[in-house]
Design a protein around this motif. Structure first.
Motif, short mmCIF file in Angstrom:
data_model
loop_
_atom_site.label_atom_id
_atom_site.label_comp_id
_atom_site.label_asym_id
_atom_site.label_seq_id
_atom_site.Cartn_x
_atom_site.Cartn_y
_atom_site.Cartn_z
N ALA A 1 29.67 93.56 22.97
CA ALA A 1 29.88 92.28 22.28
C ALA A 1 30.12 92.55 20.81
CB ALA A 1 28.65 91.38 22.44
N TRP A 2 31.02 91.77 20.21
CA TRP A 2 31.23 91.85 18.78
C TRP A 2 30.10 91.14 18.05
CZ3 TRP A 2 34.31 94.98 16.30
CH2 TRP A 2 35.41 95.52 16.99
N CYS A 3 29.64 91.74 16.97
CA CYS A 3 28.57 91.17 16.16
C CYS A 3 29.12 90.83 14.78
CB CYS A 3 27.41 92.16 16.02
SG CYS A 3 26.00 91.51 15.05
N LEU A 4 29.00 89.57 14.40
CA LEU A 4 29.42 89.10 13.07
C LEU A 4 28.25 89.22 12.11
CD1 LEU A 4 31.56 87.46 11.33
CD2 LEU A 4 30.25 85.43 12.03
N TYR A 5 28.52 89.73 10.91
CA TYR A 5 27.50 89.83 9.87
C TYR A 5 27.78 88.81 8.78
CZ TYR A 5 26.05 94.21 12.00
OH TYR A 5 25.59 95.15 12.89
N LEU A 6 26.74 88.11 8.36
CA LEU A 6 26.83 87.15 7.27
C LEU A 6 26.16 87.75 6.04
CD1 LEU A 6 25.95 83.89 9.24
CD2 LEU A 6 28.22 84.80 8.69
N ALA A 7 26.78 87.56 4.88
CA ALA A 7 26.28 88.17 3.65
C ALA A 7 24.94 87.57 3.25
CB ALA A 7 27.30 87.96 2.53
N ALA A 8 24.03 88.46 2.87
CA ALA A 8 22.69 88.05 2.44
C ALA A 8 22.33 88.82 1.17
CB ALA A 8 21.66 88.34 3.54
N PRO A 9 22.11 88.15 0.05
CA PRO A 9 21.78 88.86 -1.18
C PRO A 9 20.43 89.58 -1.11
CG PRO A 9 21.52 86.49 -1.47
CD PRO A 9 22.19 86.69 -0.15
N ASP A 10 19.54 89.08 -0.25
CA ASP A 10 18.23 89.72 -0.01
C ASP A 10 17.97 89.60 1.48
OD1 ASP A 10 15.50 90.22 0.39
OD2 ASP A 10 14.97 89.55 -1.61
N VAL A 11 18.26 90.67 2.22
CA VAL A 11 18.22 90.58 3.68
C VAL A 11 16.82 90.27 4.19
CG1 VAL A 11 17.85 93.04 4.14
CG2 VAL A 11 19.15 91.67 5.76
N SER A 12 15.80 90.75 3.52
CA SER A 12 14.43 90.46 3.97
C SER A 12 14.09 88.99 3.78
CB SER A 12 13.42 91.33 3.21
OG SER A 12 13.61 92.71 3.52
N ALA A 13 14.51 88.42 2.66
CA ALA A 13 14.26 87.00 2.41
C ALA A 13 15.04 86.13 3.39
CB ALA A 13 14.64 86.65 0.97
N THR A 14 16.27 86.52 3.71
CA THR A 14 17.07 85.74 4.66
C THR A 14 16.49 85.85 6.06
OG1 THR A 14 19.04 86.10 3.31
CG2 THR A 14 19.39 85.32 5.55
N ALA A 15 16.01 87.02 6.43
CA ALA A 15 15.37 87.18 7.74
C ALA A 15 14.14 86.29 7.85
CB ALA A 15 14.99 88.64 7.97
N ALA A 16 13.40 86.16 6.75
CA ALA A 16 12.24 85.26 6.76
C ALA A 16 12.68 83.81 6.94
CB ALA A 16 11.45 85.42 5.46
N LYS A 17 13.81 83.44 6.33
CA LYS A 17 14.35 82.09 6.52
C LYS A 17 14.76 81.85 7.97
CE LYS A 17 16.36 81.26 1.91
NZ LYS A 17 17.64 81.00 1.22
N VAL A 18 15.32 82.89 8.60
CA VAL A 18 15.70 82.78 10.00
C VAL A 18 14.49 82.43 10.86
CG1 VAL A 18 16.46 84.13 12.00
CG2 VAL A 18 17.73 84.27 9.85
N LYS A 19 13.39 83.14 10.63
CA LYS A 19 12.17 82.88 11.40
C LYS A 19 11.64 81.47 11.12
CE LYS A 19 10.54 87.70 11.47
NZ LYS A 19 9.48 88.63 11.00
N ALA A 20 11.63 81.09 9.85
CA ALA A 20 11.09 79.78 9.48
C ALA A 20 11.92 78.63 10.06
CB ALA A 20 11.03 79.66 7.96
#
Length: 264
Positions: free
Chosen positions: A69-88
């Motif tokens: 499967a192709w995986c699209l990446y979205l730009a994140a200035p702080d990947v850890s902070a964005t990952a936390a937003k994903v969970k929230a």
């Protein structure tokens, strides 16, 4: 300033059990050339169009074998902070943030409906070097079985503004940054087989959609939809010989009027 604003599609890659087969297929269909495999990064191999990086292929890591499967990446200035937003926001972090040498940092996540995508915080590797023209990434859409949850999720994680297409026949909206659409969202209806999960579909630009489809099917791909003309270009949906879904679009061959949109 970062090369890609937060939430902008900035890279695509895919795992293939038969990497050489994938290279031969996409070389034939999209005209890609390939660099040397980076053995220190799991034989990650970049694809190029006109000498500029546009994607990458890699063999699966042990335990991650399965349908490609192709995986699209979205730009994140702080990947850890964005990952936390994903969970929230109700999403899932499938691969925790990790540093990839000097190239950048990444994470693999899923939205609440299960559509998988990546986060990329660029370092030496900022993302696509070629952004337009045949062979380049062109567009992506989240195909989802839970539109309400997804519509709450993406603007909570990224600085998106949503616009809904006014059409009784289709439930489609775009997510925008500074007025420009960067990602689409399609609600999956009964026309999608029940076993097909939510997923992100990526589009690659081609000079002629019909010719690209002919090359793809001759090389072993399955035509799923199209070719069809639209106000956005002539496009078709395909499945490559190893099962990865993707679409091709000729954005210069358009037909019809742009759909009406309403802020959502």
């Amino acid at each position: 300033m970062a090369a890609y604003a937060e939430g902008t599609p900035c890279w695509v890659d895919a795992m293939f059990a038969d990497v050489e087969g994938a290279k031969a297929f996409y070389s034939e269909v999209l005209g890609w050339t390939f660099g040397e495999a980076a053995s220190e990064f799991g034989s990650y191999t970049q694809a190029y169009s006109d000498g500029k990086a546009v994607a990458a292929v890699v063999p699966p890591m042990p335990g991650q074998e399965g349908q490609s499967a192709w995986c699209l990446y979205l730009a994140a200035p702080d990947v850890s902070a964005t990952a936390a937003k994903v969970k929230a926001a109700g999403g899932t972090v499938m691969m925790e943030p990790m540093q990839v040498g000097d190239f950048g940092s990444m994470a693999i996540v899923a939205d609440p409906s299960g559509a998988v995508f990546g986060l990329w915080q660029g370092g030496e590797h900022e993302g696509f070097e070629k952004r337009t023209g045949p062979g380049a990434y062109s567009w992506a859409e989240v195909y989802t079985r839970d539109a309400p949850k997804v519509d709450a999720f993406y603007p909570a994680v990224f600085p998106y503004k949503a616009q809904q297409v006014i059409d009784d026949k289709v439930d489609f909206r775009t997510y925008r940054l500074t007025g420009d659409p960067v990602l689409g969202r399609m609600a999956m209806g009964p026309e999608f087989p029940a076993e097909v999960p939510s997923y992100v579909n990526v589009y690659f630009a081609v000079a002629d959609c019909d010719e690209a489809v002919a090359r793809a099917t001759k090389a072993g791909a399955t035509l799923q939809f199209g070719p069809m003309s639209s106000p956005f270009g002539r496009f078709a949906a395909l499945r490559d010989p190893q099962g990865a879904n993707f679409s091709v679009i000729d954005p210069d061959t358009t037909e019809g009027e742009m759909p009406a949109l309403a802020d959502a």
